[in-house]
Design a protein around this motif. Structure first.
Motif: not given
Length: 130
Positions: A36-37, A46-51, A119-120
């Motif tokens: 969804i993000r 951003q997904v990489l940074r969050t995880v 992220a992928r």
């Protein structure tokens, strides 16, 4: 000394596999949220940074608790430890710092692989899966 080093290396490998497993499970559980993000326009960085940030947050908490416990234990058994330590004190700050940095580096690497996979994620596939 070789046996102690081997056990230390084994503990490091087990810690990295454990962190990787927890992060991979977390990413699998949050696949819909991540989809969804990304569908709403979140970049892969951003997904990489969050995880990775979530994994590092857990690692910093663990290292903090471990440092506190190690310091208390080393202060309590200083007399017994003096017999086994060679030219280093039981509360050597350089050793505590080096081990902390090593563990945080291993945690970052172990969190990075599931983060890269997250992220992928194809947003359409993750949304369609539920």
């Amino acid at each position: 000394m070789s046996l102690t080093s081997a056990f230390g290396l084994l503990a490091l490998v087990l810690a990295s596999v454990g962190i990787y497993g927890v992060m991979a499970y977390s990413v699998a559980q949050r696949a819909k949220e991540i989809g969804i993000r990304m569908a709403l326009g979140a970049p892969a960085t951003q997904v990489l940074r969050t995880v990775v940030g979530g994994g590092m947050r857990l690692a910093v908490i663990g290292v903090g608790i471990g440092l506190s416990a190690a310091l208390v234990v080393s202060l309590l058994v200083t007399e017994a430890a003096k017999a086994t330590l060679y030219e280093v004190s039981a509360t050597d700050p350089l050793t505590f710092l080096a081990v902390s940095v090593l563990l945080l580096g291993v945690a970052a690497l172990a969190s990075w692989a599931p983060a890269r996979r997250a992220a992928r994620v194809d947003p359409m596939l993750s949304l369609r899966a539920e």
